[in-house]
Write a protein that holds these residues in place. Structure first.
Motif, PDB file in Angstrom:
ATOM      1  N   ARG A 136      -9.231  -1.327 -13.516  1.00 27.10           N
ATOM      2  CA  ARG A 136      -7.783  -1.512 -13.630  1.00 27.10           C
ATOM      3  C   ARG A 136      -7.060  -0.901 -12.438  1.00 27.10           C
ATOM      4  NH1 ARG A 136      -6.057  -3.510 -18.467  1.00 27.10           N
ATOM      5  NH2 ARG A 136      -3.962  -2.673 -18.166  1.00 27.10           N
ATOM      6  N   GLU A 144      -4.735  -2.951  -9.758  1.00 25.69           N
ATOM      7  CA  GLU A 144      -3.388  -2.488  -9.422  1.00 25.69           C
ATOM      8  C   GLU A 144      -3.251  -2.346  -7.898  1.00 25.69           C
ATOM      9  OE1 GLU A 144      -0.814  -2.018 -11.630  1.00 25.69           O
ATOM     10  OE2 GLU A 144       0.384  -1.738  -9.813  1.00 25.69           O
ATOM     11  N   GLU A 175      -0.781  -4.295  -5.330  1.00 27.65           N
ATOM     12  CA  GLU A 175       0.176  -3.598  -4.456  1.00 27.65           C
ATOM     13  C   GLU A 175      -0.049  -3.967  -3.005  1.00 27.65           C
ATOM     14  OE1 GLU A 175      -0.058   0.548  -5.521  1.00 27.65           O
ATOM     15  OE2 GLU A 175       0.665   0.078  -7.541  1.00 27.65           O
ATOM     16  N   VAL A 203      -3.212  -6.309 -16.317  1.00 27.57           N
ATOM     17  CA  VAL A 203      -2.672  -5.485 -15.232  1.00 27.57           C
ATOM     18  C   VAL A 203      -1.579  -6.250 -14.490  1.00 27.57           C
ATOM     19  CG1 VAL A 203      -3.164  -4.332 -13.027  1.00 27.57           C
ATOM     20  CG2 VAL A 203      -4.753  -4.080 -14.943  1.00 27.57           C
ATOM     21  N   LYS A 254       1.503  -6.353 -16.546  1.00 31.07           N
ATOM     22  CA  LYS A 254       1.529  -5.045 -17.197  1.00 31.07           C
ATOM     23  C   LYS A 254       2.832  -4.802 -17.963  1.00 31.07           C
ATOM     24  CE  LYS A 254       0.436  -0.209 -16.268  1.00 31.07           C
ATOM     25  NZ  LYS A 254       1.655   0.328 -16.903  1.00 31.07           N
ATOM     26  N   ARG A 299       5.358  -8.571  -8.723  1.00 34.47           N
ATOM     27  CA  ARG A 299       3.961  -8.814  -8.378  1.00 34.47           C
ATOM     28  C   ARG A 299       3.880  -9.776  -7.198  1.00 34.47           C
ATOM     29  NH1 ARG A 299       1.224  -4.602  -9.925  1.00 34.47           N
ATOM     30  NH2 ARG A 299       0.814  -4.421 -12.152  1.00 34.47           N
TER      31      ARG A 299
END
Lengths: 743, 743
Positions: free
Chosen positions: B233, B237, B241, B273, B276, B326
């Motif tokens: 996870r 993430e 990013e 994720v 999220k 995102r």
């Protein structure tokens, strides 16, 4: 013939030469105790120019030809030379130096681009021997052994230099020709006997012109190759269009200093392709004015100064208009607007590429911001390795100086090996025809169809040099217990000739327990990097150009600089030369000194070289005190690193002079503390105490001068030695202690 | 036991099953003449479901368990199976098929996510055997031999498929975990004796839970490994990013079909994720509704349908809000708004990555435009090879199908080798503790500290399978006179166990004159690509997963599709299975047929497989006519390719049915023209003439039906066979000729 107990220390240019003035008095205080004399040999650019024109100078102005003398010394089995970095002069640098000397009253002639009179031609001929990398080919009479000293590597792991992170999404890449370059056309033969061969040009009409007669030794490898100017120009155009389309900044990386004949031409094509509209429109005028794109865009700026203002404005307007249709170009100095194409000596591939790699794969744009870049290196022979490094960094992230292994180098350098000895066999074609190498019986050994503008060259590699190189590689592999990889590319004709010799000469040695491999360049660098990432060391055993490139690339990644490398030339004649880092002569350091009286030059390379020089002298001449001094010097250097007494970049903090003081202090303390030679220890105890007791006072005196211009240094290339001495030895207390120690 | 002169032809799903209806009548016309019967075995998804619940069906609704029968047949030394692509069902596909069958009046039970009653649990258990890649593990009772047939390769070189250019400035890259994944935790042992071992979970409080008892054979390799859900996870993430920061589109590539236990979980983490904020806010509600992120975002859309409109809108609003924070995500269908995270079976790594590589390293964004992408493949074991390919394409440009060499594969597939047999030994941890493998004496053979949510698994590889694999590799290297590279990674515990066996078993063979090497994955793929670029062939000898990945990757680059590969399974028991390409079952083809009555499915794979099937039958059963038919079929296939009689993608042009006609025509002409078997030639002459004379008429009849919906095909997974026959055999003239030839 040199005295067996002499170390010859070279006086060079810019920062190293300034540093020498401060360091040598300290060094001599030590060597004197071992009966060793440290003499000076002036091989500076200014010195070389002055010694080339004795007949034009007054008696008192004449200087000896230091380089020629040193050249002779390399043939002496007792030679022990400590060689500092010097200027590999580009034409603009040469011109600036000439102007300075003329201003000082030396009647040296101008450097004329297109000499007409006999006198001009003669001067031009003499200058051609001074231009570019003129020193190293004379002195490097052996192969090359370069490595990071253990103390330096340990220090770098503990106190890592900054390393820019790499993004997986980076657009940076290397771009190189895939045809029409030297790599694509290379041919190679091994001469089975000693013989003279002729390099000839045959014109379309069948006329044969002898370009050069070459004496070949038995077993010598001779290569020939050419770069097509049409292909080169088309390649440049294509890279520019691709950069424009993808929005990736364009940059050019050549080595116009070392490859002083071919690379300025390559650079010139880049200039006239990038600024094509400008050269198309003003070409005739530029020709009249003597604009030479090989000297960079600066040549345009220089030459148009003679024109009326309105014409100058028109040209500058047209010049700036070029930027509209071209991609953004990497800057050498974005504040001053100095682009990558301004001067051929500004961007030197072996330094610029590692700097880019350390900097997250980015260079600086016109707006002063870091950007991804297309790194254009036309000749694909060696450019391919940089793409391999870039791919590796994108895949694995930046190397980590705290954990990475080391790649040392054993380089085939002796007897002007390979491309670096090709300058006198490099020709820019003036018409279409055939270039060929012919033996005494008229047999054509190699030939190429060439066109006007193509660059043809031949390279020689002597059998003795290769044999010694193989031996040095085996010795290094044995002594360091490290795998050694011969970088020999299966796709290169030259390397395939070498491979036969390497395989044969390896059999002359005991290889038991050694890991010695032969790999193509991409394989070799990948193998080395994979090991490096895992903290493992590898010896790269390479030709002359890769020696030069890799001993910047890996040290810059490992240590942040190549100046901290041990660089040893075990000469074929038996002597040794100890080079003090490949960090260049650091013009920016001089600038800072001139403006703020702070010299950030780090003499670490000198300390390390001097230690090896002393150690070798001790062994060869059975001078036990030299050995003791060497050991103590190494310990002093370690202590200096550990205590952070290297020069700071910031004015007001400890600089080169203060660092020398600490070296002297630590060295003296080590000598005083050692027990191998009690007499020597006793001799140095008071010296060590004097330095230690006066530490505060000396540092204060050294600090006091900083922050103001160093007005006493008059001259840049040929500075007044007394003025330099005033600036570089400003601590009366330290001078006094040295004087009494040497009394 | 099968008849020695039987070829078993599988009836599968979607496009291949439709094509079979048209092709088999033609094929049988030929095989009949050699006394060979071609029988049908129904292994379709619908057939497998129906055969799993006989007690719930009416007498006349019941079907035999084709897969089970075929499974038995694999143990028969005379087995000769032609296996077409079938559906590896994801849960949504399984559900759709169940719904269709229920609609047709079959009382099959629902698939329940969280079964409660015994009946539900029983149904779920039976469905679990149907889910995912359920067919291949049963049938592939041997290792794998895959290669591009010479005719196909020659055709691809002459008529290359389109290949997107690669930019050196491409930002596309593979991203994978560098810790916490299966690769990082892999342990491996070789069992020295036949023994039962236990897989146990030990809780923090010391309670031991038996997860499974495994019987191991002597010499069997057993691995264990886990993926940390926390690390996974965090990795997702971080990739999100990074994508957001660099502006590079994000995409996920897993294999949720084949890795049916572990990869849906991995996929589910990606969903929860990426979205999220949505899952944080509505998590409780989603749990109540039975939303399962492992089934993709489609699960959210499905399950919220039961909610009031206002609540649905709120959730959809929150869902869309996620896109703000995102990065852009790759789309499966940008027109319909189907993202990469919609359904786990949409993006399958071994097909999606080569497609991306062929497409200039780009995927499609929300706006329907091609874009560079971050290809996220969490498990690093095999993901690394894609980064190597990406680097290679950036450096050298796209591969050129007209000149590139071929990489064939010998894959370790037998006896459910490696990860592909791990499903029943894969566990998602429900609490923190220790997973361990223990022998009968209580010795801990392997163990891992795990946390709740981690995915732990064990993989088995039988010694007999490895030994046969090594033998097959040597045979292929010998028969094709091509270097063979065993891909065994030095950094993998499993591969290091295998390496010992490979080195030992290689010694059982005559290796004289063969070039057989062992390399790590990155080395191996780089070596293969370097050769490929130069037009040279290489055999990749790999484990089961790489077999699967590489036999899509290289064929797609070489041929544009993996469906044109010869895929042979020489079974351990002596029989043979001939697979007809790995191109999937092509749902989009069916859609086109339904809407426009054009089937673009290319049966080339069937032609090629059938030829090898006939050839092998001919050799094994001394059936000379089978050999003649095989040879003629290969020639017919070549002619078909050369004459451009493969199906077009465009409605109105020649489709699958027309292509079958031409195959029949050419095959008949070849048989009529051959001289090995005059009787056979005479027999086929009138057939060939009838087809040839009626070419125009038949083509016209085939063309006439196109452009309108194929209304007669009722059902998707379980279509009415009569309706399919009407659609797939629309030429009365052709049907008549076939009928008279078989009379």
């Amino acid at each position: 013939m040199t005295d067996k107990s002499t170390i010859v220390y070279t006086l060079t240019d810019e920062a190293p030469s300034l540093a020498t003035c401060s360091l040598l008095p300290i060094v001599r205080t030590f060597t004197r105790a071992a009966g060793i004399e440290v003499t000076i040999s002036d091989i500076s650019l200014a010195g070389r120019i002055l010694s080339a024109f004795p007949e034009r100078l007054k008696e008192e102005q004449r200087v000896v030809d230091g380089l020629a003398e040193l050249g002779k010394l390399t043939q002496d089995p007792h030679a022990n030379i400590v060689k500092l970095p010097n200027i590999s002069a580009s034409v603009p640098q040469l011109r600036a130096c000439i102007a300075e000397l003329q201003g000082q009253g030396y009647d040296v002639p101008d450097y004329v681009d297109a000499p007409k009179t006999d006198a001009e031609k003669d001067a031009r001929e003499r200058y051609s021997k001074i231009l570019g990398s003129a020193v190293n080919p004379v002195l490097r009479q052996g192969n090359s052994d370069r490595r990071a000293p253990a103390a330096v590597k340990a220090y770098a792991r503990k106190y890592p230099h900054s390393m820019g992170a790499w993004s997986k999404a980076s657009r940076t890449h290397a771009d190189y020709m895939t045809g029409g370059d030297f790599f694509s056309s290379e041919q190679s033969i091994t001469s089975e006997k000693a013989q003279d061969v002729r390099i000839e040009f045959v014109s379309k009409s069948g006329q044969v012109e002898l370009k050069k007669t070459l004496p070949l030794e038995q077993g010598e490898v001779l290569d020939s190759m050419f770069m097509s100017s049409k292909a080169l120009r088309a390649f440049f155009e294509q890279t520019l269009e691709d950069s424009k389309n993808t929005g990736v900044m364009w940059s050019l990386h050549v080595k116009a200093t070392m490859m002083k004949v071919s690379h300025p031409i390559v650079f010139g094509h880049a200039v006239s392709v990038y600024y094509k509209d400008l050269f198309d429109k003003h070409g005739e005028l530029f020709k009249e004015l003597g604009v030479n794109p090989n000297n960079g865009l600066s040549s345009v700026y220089d030459k148009i100064k003679s024109l009326p203002d309105s014409k100058q404005e028109e040209i500058l307007h047209d010049l700036h208009a070029c930027y509209e249709n071209r991609p953004e170009m990497a800057m050498v100095d974005s504040v001053k607007g100095i682009t990558n194409l301004h001067i051929p000596s500004d961007v030197i591939v072996d330094a610029s590429m590692p700097a880019m790699i350390r900097n997250s794969g980015q260079m600086w744009g016109r707006d002063g911001k870091q950007k991804d870049t297309k790194a254009v290196m036309p000749e694909s022979t060696y450019a391919r390795i940089y793409q391999e490094v870039i791919n590796f960094c994108k895949t694995n992230g930046a190397f980590d100086p705290t954990t990475m292994g080391s790649v040392s180098n054993v380089g085939l350098m002796a007897m002007k090996a390979e491309e670096y000895g090709s300058h006198d066999k490099t020709f820019e074609m003036t018409e279409d025809g055939t270039m060929r190498v012919v033996d005494a019986d008229g047999n054509v050994l190699m030939q190429h169809e060439v066109e006007k503008g193509d660059i043809w060259r031949a390279c020689q590699t002597k059998d003795a040099a290769i044999r010694d190189w193989v031996k040095l590689a085996v010795t290094r592999a044995r002594n360091s217990d490290t795998p050694a990889v011969f970088w020999l590319d299966e796709e290169r004709a030259h390397d395939n000739e070498l491979r036969k010799k390497v395989e044969a000469y390896l059999q002359e040695h005991d290889l038991e327990g050694l890991d010695i491999r032969i790999m193509s360049y991409n394989e070799a660098i990948r193998f080395s990097m994979e090991r490096m990432k895992r903290g493992k060391d590898t010896i790269s055993v390479t030709g002359n150009v890769l020696r030069d490139y890799l001993t910047d690339l890996f040290p810059i990644m490992e240590l942040g600089t190549s100046a901290k490398m041990l660089s040893i030339v075990p000469m074929l004649a038996g002597g040794g030369m100890y080079e003090t880092g490949a960090g260049g002569s650091a013009p920016k350091h001089v600038q800072q000194l001139m403006e703020e009286n702070h010299l950030r030059w780090d003499s670490l390379g000198e300390f390390l070289a001097l230690a090896v020089s002393l150690e070798e002298l001790g062994i060869k001449e059975h001078n036990s005190r030299a050995k003791v001094l060497a050991k103590c010097l190494d310990k002093a250097t370690e202590k200096l690193l550990e205590n952070g007494k290297s020069p700071s970049r910031k004015t007001g903090e400890l600089d080169n002079r203060g660092s020398h003081f600490y070296l002297g202090l630590y060295w003296a303390q080590e000598v005083a503390a050692q027990t191998e030679d009690a007499e020597l220890a006793a001799e140095f105890a008071p010296f060590a105490k004097a330095l230690s007791d006066n530490e505060e006072q000396i540092l204060a005196e050294l600090a006091a001068v900083q922050g103001k211009p160093a007005a006493e240094v008059e001259g840049y290339y040929h500075a007044d030695r007394e003025g330099v001495k005033k600036v570089m030895r400003p601590s009366a207390t330290l001078n006094g202690i040295l004087a009494s120690a040497n009394a």
